[in-house]
Design an enzyme around this catalytic site. Structure first.
Site, short mmCIF file in Angstrom:
data_model
loop_
_atom_site.label_atom_id
_atom_site.label_comp_id
_atom_site.label_asym_id
_atom_site.label_seq_id
_atom_site.Cartn_x
_atom_site.Cartn_y
_atom_site.Cartn_z
N CYS A 82 -57.56 17.57 41.07
CA CYS A 82 -56.13 17.40 41.34
C CYS A 82 -55.27 17.91 40.18
O CYS A 82 -55.21 19.12 39.97
CB CYS A 82 -55.84 15.95 41.72
SG CYS A 82 -54.30 15.81 42.65
N HIS A 181 -59.74 13.90 45.07
CA HIS A 181 -60.23 12.96 44.05
C HIS A 181 -61.60 12.38 44.40
O HIS A 181 -61.68 11.27 44.92
CB HIS A 181 -59.25 11.79 43.93
CG HIS A 181 -57.94 12.13 43.32
ND1 HIS A 181 -57.69 12.04 41.98
CD2 HIS A 181 -56.81 12.57 43.88
CE1 HIS A 181 -56.45 12.40 41.73
NE2 HIS A 181 -55.89 12.72 42.88
N GLU A 183 -63.67 11.05 42.56
CA GLU A 183 -63.97 9.89 41.70
C GLU A 183 -63.52 8.58 42.35
O GLU A 183 -63.82 7.50 41.84
CB GLU A 183 -63.33 10.07 40.32
CG GLU A 183 -61.81 9.91 40.24
CD GLU A 183 -61.03 11.11 40.75
OE1 GLU A 183 -61.63 12.03 41.33
OE2 GLU A 183 -59.79 11.11 40.58
N1 GLN Z 1 -48.84 16.08 41.60
C1 GLN Z 1 -49.63 15.96 40.41
C2 GLN Z 1 -49.34 17.08 39.42
O1 GLN Z 1 -48.57 17.95 39.66
C3 GLN Z 1 -51.10 15.90 40.71
C4 GLN Z 1 -51.43 14.64 41.46
C5 GLN Z 1 -52.79 14.07 41.19
O2 GLN Z 1 -53.49 14.42 40.24
N2 GLN Z 1 -53.15 13.10 41.99
O3 GLN Z 1 -49.93 17.09 38.40
#
Ligand code: GLN
Length: 202
Positions: A82, A181, A183
């Site tokens: 992410c 994610h 994890e």
């Molecule tokens: N929207 C977040 C960003 O721009 C990422 C979101 C996340 O890691 N769950 O970093």
């Protein structure tokens, strides 16, 4: 080859503990990375989910970007989930103007790509490289991969709905990234894949 490699987790911000537990569950040892000195001795690095703009700010303040880029250039395996995917991307669409990345992954990633209505969602993904059973993927204000360079392997795309075909997991050599994610769900196959990449590399 090290049976139980020592894998760093970038611990500036984000869900560090969840990644440590997932890595330990697949036989790795873990260490937190907050400063350049913490990079010595680790065989790979996980960059957790969180908020990439905050991570960027903290990495600038801790003077971590240059050591992280040097480690990447030297071939250290890295996995980003992410916000971590954003941190590994060579280019980011909708980045904040002062936002930096480590880079090394030849992709263009769009931040917060899924719009308000679908800010967060869970879906079963086919990830052929992990075997037949679907992977329950949790997306939280997730980025998507808009385009990939020639050396990048697409590991997973969304299969249904208006966003079908959207790339959400990629690998380029020793670099791995997911929009979602792993994890958070107890399915450790992505972490296992990363630990195998690290083991093969060391
Ligand atoms: N929207 C977040 C960003 O721009 C990422 C979101 C996340 O890691 N769950 O970093």
């Amino acid at each position: 080859m090290t049976a139980s490699p020592l894998i760093g987790v970038l611990a500036l911000q984000g869900d560090v503990t969840e990644h440590e537990l997932a890595l330990q569950a697949v036989g790795a040892r873990t260490a937190r990375v907050r400063a350049a000195a913490d990079l010595s001795g680790i065989a790979g690095l996980v960059i957790p989910g969180g908020e990439s703009t905050t991570m960027s700010n903290l990495a600038i303040r801790m003077e971590l970007f240059e050591p992280l880029r040097a480690a990447s250039l030297a071939g250290m395996p890295m996995y980003g989930s992410c916000a971590g995917m954003i941190m590994l991307a060579d280019q980011v669409t909708d980045a904040r103007p002062d936002q930096q990345t480590i880079g090394g992954l030849d992709v263009i990633v769009r931040r917060n790509a899924f719009g308000r209505q679908v800010d967060s969602f869970e879906i079963d993904l086919d990830i052929p490289t992990l075997g037949e059973s679907p992977f329950r993927a949790v997306f939280i204000r997730a980025p998507l991969v808009e385009s990939t360079g020639p050396g990048v392997e697409v590991l997973a795309t969304l299969q249904r709905g208006t966003a079908a075909g959207t790339i959400v997991a990629v690998r380029q050599g020793v670099r791995l990234a997911t929009s979602f994610h792993p994890e958070l769900t107890g399915d450790t196959r992505i972490h296992d894949l990363f630990v195998q990449i690290v083991r093969r590399h060391t």
